[in-house]
Write a protein that holds these residues in place. Sequence first.
Motif, PDB file in Angstrom:
ATOM      1  N   ALA A   1      99.070 -62.316  63.847  1.00 56.41           N
ATOM      2  CA  ALA A   1      98.366 -62.780  62.649  1.00 56.41           C
ATOM      3  C   ALA A   1      98.329 -61.729  61.550  1.00 56.41           C
ATOM      4  O   ALA A   1      97.931 -62.019  60.431  1.00 56.41           O
ATOM      5  N   GLY A   2      98.739 -60.495  61.861  1.00 54.58           N
ATOM      6  CA  GLY A   2      98.766 -59.445  60.855  1.00 54.58           C
ATOM      7  C   GLY A   2      97.408 -58.851  60.547  1.00 54.58           C
ATOM      8  O   GLY A   2      97.246 -58.180  59.523  1.00 54.58           O
ATOM      9  N   ARG A   3      96.436 -59.058  61.417  1.00 54.51           N
ATOM     10  CA  ARG A   3      95.125 -58.449  61.204  1.00 54.51           C
ATOM     11  C   ARG A   3      95.161 -56.946  61.509  1.00 54.51           C
ATOM     12  O   ARG A   3      94.385 -56.177  60.953  1.00 54.51           O
ATOM     13  N   ILE A   4      96.056 -56.568  62.425  1.00 51.91           N
ATOM     14  CA  ILE A   4      96.250 -55.159  62.784  1.00 51.91           C
ATOM     15  C   ILE A   4      97.707 -54.814  62.493  1.00 51.91           C
ATOM     16  O   ILE A   4      98.614 -55.526  62.939  1.00 51.91           O
ATOM     17  N   VAL A   5      97.938 -53.712  61.754  1.00 51.88           N
ATOM     18  CA  VAL A   5      99.299 -53.311  61.402  1.00 51.88           C
ATOM     19  C   VAL A   5      99.480 -51.821  61.670  1.00 51.88           C
ATOM     20  O   VAL A   5      98.514 -51.079  61.834  1.00 51.88           O
ATOM     21  N   PHE A   6     100.746 -51.409  61.725  1.00 54.09           N
ATOM     22  CA  PHE A   6     101.048 -49.984  61.828  1.00 54.09           C
ATOM     23  C   PHE A   6     101.104 -49.387  60.423  1.00 54.09           C
ATOM     24  O   PHE A   6     101.709 -49.971  59.515  1.00 54.09           O
TER      25      PHE A   6
END
Length: 256
Positions: free
Chosen positions: A196-201
């Motif tokens: 979902a893209g809530r956490i990204v690098f």
Amino acid sequence: MKLNLKNPLVFFDLETTGINISKDRIVEISLLKVYPNGKEEIRSYRINPEMHIPEESTAIHGITDEDVKDCPTFKQLAKTLADQLEGCDMAGFNSSRFDVPMLAEEFLRAGVDFDMSKRKFVDVQIIFHKKEQRTLEAAYRFYCDKELENAHSAEADAVATYEVLKSQLEKYPDLENDINVLSKEFSSFNNNVDFAGRIVFNEKGVEVFNFGKHRGKSVAEVFKNEPSYYAWMMEGDFPLNTKQVITKIRLREMNK
């Protein structure tokens, strides 16, 4: 044009009860598998979502509660679908933002261990938007010079997406016929930790929040300094995949 494939590539499309990944369910899925030798197989399944299909969703895809009342549930189909996708890369239209997170969520709900992070993804819509800025119907008309019949049926959309990608490769000489390249350059998953893209690098390869008051901050550091934030997310309306990701990060840090 024949696609240059190392693994089978599955073009897929979903029709759903709505667009909330956490609450809505799949009512139809089509899988068009293209093998490295050019062989093609397509399978389509209607699915009982075990919830009411809102009228506004039926108005888009034409599927009613009556149509799927005797169909298998996703949980009943999950192992079959996982077997069909095993060892394959995947492609879709707007799949990065919706179809892949939704499919991953359904597998998690069904308790089937299908690691979608192991495969490469190509989002044909991203190629289209970077090149032309249109919709699937317009893309089909623009690239294939044909009208898309039965738009918003999963099978028609999956087939159209496959044809559009082949036409894109023919139209743009600089678009390399290589799934590795297409996945890296035309997928929004490159920096995502969860679907979902809530956490990204971030640029240092550290997992950071991509929303809310802690946007840009290290997930591990936030959980260390504010443990209640982890509890809030686990109790909140976040996708199961996101909760799975933050739990792995938290356990990793606790075991250091």
